[in-house]
Design an enzyme around this catalytic site. Structure first.
Site, short mmCIF file in Angstrom:
data_model
loop_
_atom_site.label_atom_id
_atom_site.label_comp_id
_atom_site.label_asym_id
_atom_site.label_seq_id
_atom_site.Cartn_x
_atom_site.Cartn_y
_atom_site.Cartn_z
N ARG A 102 0.88 -1.18 0.00
CA ARG A 102 0.00 0.00 0.00
C ARG A 102 0.91 1.21 0.00
NH1 ARG A 102 -5.09 1.56 3.75
NH2 ARG A 102 -5.98 0.14 2.22
N HIS A 129 -7.62 0.58 -6.06
CA HIS A 129 -7.77 -0.28 -4.88
C HIS A 129 -8.43 -1.60 -5.33
CE1 HIS A 129 -7.80 -1.41 -0.80
NE2 HIS A 129 -8.63 -0.54 -0.29
N GLN A 132 -10.17 -4.13 -2.86
CA GLN A 132 -11.44 -3.59 -2.35
C GLN A 132 -12.57 -3.89 -3.34
OE1 GLN A 132 -11.86 -1.61 0.68
NE2 GLN A 132 -13.94 -2.25 0.21
N ASP A 224 -17.52 6.80 -0.63
CA ASP A 224 -16.21 6.75 0.02
C ASP A 224 -15.91 8.16 0.54
OD1 ASP A 224 -13.67 6.03 0.85
OD2 ASP A 224 -12.78 6.08 -1.16
N CYS A 264 -16.39 1.51 1.59
CA CYS A 264 -15.19 0.69 1.79
C CYS A 264 -14.65 0.85 3.21
CB CYS A 264 -14.14 1.07 0.77
SG CYS A 264 -13.67 2.81 0.83
N ARG A 292 -13.37 -8.72 2.86
CA ARG A 292 -11.99 -8.44 2.47
C ARG A 292 -11.13 -9.65 2.83
NH1 ARG A 292 -10.15 -3.21 2.28
NH2 ARG A 292 -8.32 -4.19 1.34
N1 CP Z 1 -11.05 -0.16 3.01
C1 CP Z 1 -9.76 -0.18 3.40
O1 CP Z 1 -8.86 -0.44 2.61
O2 CP Z 1 -9.56 0.08 4.72
P1 CP Z 1 -8.16 0.33 5.46
O3 CP Z 1 -7.65 1.65 4.97
O4 CP Z 1 -8.49 0.31 6.89
O5 CP Z 1 -7.23 -0.78 5.07
N1 NVA Z 2 -10.17 6.61 -0.94
C1 NVA Z 2 -9.72 6.22 0.36
C2 NVA Z 2 -9.87 4.75 0.55
C3 NVA Z 2 -9.43 4.23 1.88
C4 NVA Z 2 -9.55 2.74 1.99
C5 NVA Z 2 -8.27 6.64 0.54
O1 NVA Z 2 -7.47 6.46 -0.39
O2 NVA Z 2 -7.92 7.15 1.60
#
Ligand code: CP
Ligand code: NVA
Length: 304
Positions: A102, A129, A132, A224, A264, A292
């Site tokens: 990530r 993502h 997700q 989101d 999400c 997930r």
């Molecule tokens: N939805 C998601 O990816 O959550 P986190 O940022 O907690 O991993």
């Molecule tokens: N769009 C959000 C998703 C988090 C899981 C971000 O990138 O922060």
């Protein structure tokens, strides 16, 4: 099934419909009954942004499958002191069986995959993502059975989550209407890629500034956060611009009676979604979060 072995998962756009089906099938099977499909396998977990769901579901997931996860951050790795991505990738490939990453720049994940000799799984970048979206579609399938021709109404920022959702919709024949403020539509390249896939799947992709248009007769309502990780400096401005882009009781009324509401997570209650909707009877957000785990176990089992 062998088709996915040793492959990376950088974007859902690299998957065929058959691959997607294999992931869902495996996820359903592992959800029913866990199996130690990856005994002794080691997964590196690189996190350059915070995470609750992704981190814990991947760590628990690899453990459930019989392997181990090693949590790494930029601060722990020599990369934080200037070691190249290439040397890091080549070194980690000698110890690990796969890496989930990530990070901010999508290009870094593409580069990591190019240099490493082991599967790389994208656990979120500024652009995409994929894990997700895959687990969200698994959740939609659980609720709606046949996903073809369903309508997703996405309300909010044209961000990483929206990008993966629109790509997966266009691959699987799901219709999606995305309502975002002008200047916050999805990326043009992602839109074009999705439009190309849609020619084959007959999925309808509509971009609008009107949240009502997205919500009308929707089978799935999705939102989101307005401010994604890394956009903290835009917070005040985005809060003003996104004000009308909220899933609330009024918007919910426009959707189908059996609509499911998805997010999400993490959610900013009172901004993109109200308490009453996220805690209400249409909300499936915690099933989504649970899935997930099952979907990513399937991804790991198929790739590693
Ligand atoms: N939805 C998601 O990816 O959550 P986190 O940022 O907690 O991993
Ligand atoms: N769009 C959000 C998703 C988090 C899981 C971000 O990138 O922060």
């Amino acid at each position: 099934m062998k088709k996915l072995k040793n492959k990376d998962l950088i974007t859902v756009a690299d998957l065929s419909c058959q691959d997607i089906e294999s992931i869902f099938k495996m996820a359903a099977s592992l959800k029913k009954k866990n199996q130690k499909l990856l005994p002794g396998k080691k997964l590196g977990l690189i996190f350059n942004k915070p995470s609750t769901r992704t981190r814990v579901s991947f760590e628990v997931g690899i453990y459930d499958l019989g392997g181990i996860g090693i949590y790494l951050t930029r601060q722990d790795l020599q990369i934080g002191r200037g070691e190249s991505l290439k040397d890091t990738a080549l070194t980690l490939s000698r110890y690990l069986d796969g890496i989930m990453i990530r990070t901010y720049s999508h290009e870094d994940v593409v580069d990591l995959a190019r240099f490493a000799n082991i599967p790389i799984i994208n656990g979120l970048t500024d652009l995409l993502h994929p894990c997700q979206a895959l687990s969200d579609f698994f959740t939609i399938k659980e609720y709606k059975k046949n996903i073809k021709n369903l309508k997703i109404g996405y309300i909010g920022d044209g961000n990483n989550v929206a990008h993966s959702l629109v790509l997966l919709s266009s691959l699987t024949g799901v219709n999606i209407t995305l309502a975002s403020p002008r200047n916050y539509f999805i990326d043009n390249k992602i839109r074009d890629q999705a439009m190309e896939f849609a020619k084959k799947s007959s999925s309808q992709i509509i971009l609008t500034t009107d949240p009502k248009e997205a919500a009308r007769k929707a089978d799935v309502l999705y939102t989101d956060v307005w401010v994604s990780m890394g956009q903290e400096s835009e917070k005040a401005n985005k809060r003003k611009i996104f004000k009308g882009y909220q899933i609330n009781e009024d918007l919910l009324k426009l959707a189908k009676d059996d609509v499911i509401v998805m997010h999400c997570l993490p959610a900013h209650r009172g901004e993109e979604i109200t308490d009453s909707v996220i805690d209400g009877s249409h909300s499936v957000v915690f099933d989504q979060a649970e899935n997930r785990l099952h979907t990513q176990k399937a991804i790991m089992a198929l790739l590693l």
